[in-house]
Scaffold this motif. Structure first.
Motif, mmCIF file in Angstrom:
data_model
loop_
_atom_site.group_PDB
_atom_site.id
_atom_site.type_symbol
_atom_site.label_atom_id
_atom_site.label_comp_id
_atom_site.label_asym_id
_atom_site.label_seq_id
_atom_site.Cartn_x
_atom_site.Cartn_y
_atom_site.Cartn_z
ATOM 1 N N ALA A 13 -1.460 -7.260 8.294
ATOM 2 C CA ALA A 13 -2.283 -6.153 7.775
ATOM 3 C C ALA A 13 -3.585 -6.037 8.567
ATOM 4 N N GLU A 14 -4.188 -7.165 8.897
ATOM 5 C CA GLU A 14 -5.430 -7.168 9.677
ATOM 6 C C GLU A 14 -5.210 -6.604 11.082
ATOM 7 N N GLU A 17 -4.733 -2.789 10.826
ATOM 8 C CA GLU A 17 -6.001 -2.093 10.576
ATOM 9 C C GLU A 17 -6.864 -2.076 11.842
ATOM 10 N N LYS A 18 -6.925 -3.220 12.511
ATOM 11 C CA LYS A 18 -7.723 -3.330 13.734
ATOM 12 C C LYS A 18 -7.232 -2.359 14.809
ATOM 13 N N ILE A 22 -3.219 1.570 10.278
ATOM 14 C CA ILE A 22 -3.398 1.798 8.833
ATOM 15 C C ILE A 22 -4.909 1.869 8.536
ATOM 16 N N PRO A 23 -5.279 2.607 7.479
ATOM 17 C CA PRO A 23 -6.712 2.729 7.159
ATOM 18 C C PRO A 23 -7.249 1.551 6.349
ATOM 19 N N ASN A 24 -6.337 0.860 5.603
ATOM 20 C CA ASN A 24 -6.815 -0.168 4.687
ATOM 21 C C ASN A 24 -5.839 -1.354 4.661
ATOM 22 N N LYS A 25 -6.310 -2.490 5.126
ATOM 23 C CA LYS A 25 -5.435 -3.674 5.200
ATOM 24 C C LYS A 25 -5.048 -4.196 3.815
ATOM 25 N N TYR A 26 -5.921 -3.992 2.827
ATOM 26 C CA TYR A 26 -5.641 -4.523 1.489
ATOM 27 C C TYR A 26 -4.503 -3.775 0.809
ATOM 28 N N LEU A 27 -4.423 -2.458 1.031
ATOM 29 C CA LEU A 27 -3.320 -1.677 0.463
ATOM 30 C C LEU A 27 -1.979 -2.124 1.046
ATOM 31 N N THR A 52 1.626 4.162 4.775
ATOM 32 C CA THR A 52 1.647 2.698 4.673
ATOM 33 C C THR A 52 3.061 2.208 4.380
#
Length: 300
Positions: A13-14, A17-18, A22-27, A52
């Protein structure tokens, strides 16, 4: 985007996002935890807009960015190594170090001092993140499916009429590689097999040029032309100096070359020379006849 082997869902996820995928790694991480599928390593390509969910499915399904890598009949391990480097898949030295390591060959339960002959001609779909080991396993998978079934046929066949009562599958592989290098004409392959068997049975040396070229290439001493001096090279692959078969195959070979070993022609041919029109070979039973054919077909 490279998803490395062993990366956790959150690490993936990180990375996503980097890289701006994706806009949000937590989602992404939350969705991954809820669905709990194994996310597969590899190089992925993302073009345009993805949700996502789409991105998660793509990685869970292992839809890595693949490319075709082609081994053609007659390619040897050195040729394959050069292609891999040229296509920016793997460094030549890394591949050569792995495939010429006898211990690596043994790890896969195979015979021989290298993987020569075990990588079938084929177009392989490969990941840009391949290693020498993962490539070897891909190539061997095709070998085991397509070539290994002939082992029982060959080792149960009586070759007394051609050479000796039994030959091993590995001997058949070596002969198939010689046939592959000696002719591009499919209908000639059983005849070339016949000459090889006749020479082996009679105790004659095989005198096959491609074995010398292979010996030279292993020593990085081949410049594209074979000289009389080259025929004296001290190598177990030099069939002008040594009787019998070379210690390993000398290239990848097609199934038709292996089939020619299974069903060689029954002839009294001991010699052949490339025909004047270069569309095939002229075969002969005696050395005198061979000299005549050489004179007639190798004229300028």
């Amino acid at each position: 985007v490279l998803i490395p082997k062993g990366a956790s869902s959150f690490q993936i996820a990180e990375i996503l996002e980097k890289e701006g995928v994706i806009p949000n790694k937590y989602l992404f991480f939350l969705y991954a935890k809820l669905h709990n599928k194994t996310l597969k390593a590899g190089v992925y390509e993302f073009k345009g807009q993805y949700s996502t969910v789409d991105i998660y499915q793509k990685i869970a399904n292992g839809e890595v960015k693949l490319k075709l890598f082609t081994i053609i009949p007659g390619d040897n391990l050195l040729d394959i190594a050069e292609k891999l480097e040229k296509e920016k898949i793997l460094k030549k030295e890394d591949f050569i170090k792995f495939v010429f390591n006898k211990e690596n060959v043994r790890k896969y339960g195979l015979v021989g001092d290298s993987f020569e002959g075990y990588f079938p001609p084929e177009s392989y779909r490969i990941d840009e993140n391949e290693t020498a080991q993962t490539l070897t396993e891909k190539f061997l998978d095709i070998f085991k499916k397509r070539y290994l079934p002939f082992k029982t046929i060959i080792e149960s066949k009586d070759y007394s009429d051609f050479y000796k009562p039994k030959i091993s599958f590995y001997e058949a592989m070596i002969i198939a590689s010689l046939i592959e290098k000696e002719t591009f004409v499919e209908k000639e392959k059983p005849l070339i097999a016949s000459v090889i068997f006749n020479r082996l049975k009679s105790g004659m040396k095989l005198d096959i040029d491609p074995t010398v070229i292979y010996a030279l290439r292993l020593k990085n001493a081949y410049n594209g032309k074979l000289t009389k001096e080259d025929l004296k090279i001290d190598s177990p692959f030099n069939t002008y100096k040594n009787k019998g078969l070379p210690p390993t195959p000398i290239c990848s070979f097609s199934l038709s070359s292996l089939q020619a070993v299974i069903n060689p022609a029954k002839t009294n041919y001991f010699y052949y020379v490339l025909s004047k029109d270069k569309n095939g070979h002229v075969f002969s039973e005696s050395y005198q006849e061979h000299l005549k054919n050489v004179k007639e077909n190798l004229k300028d």
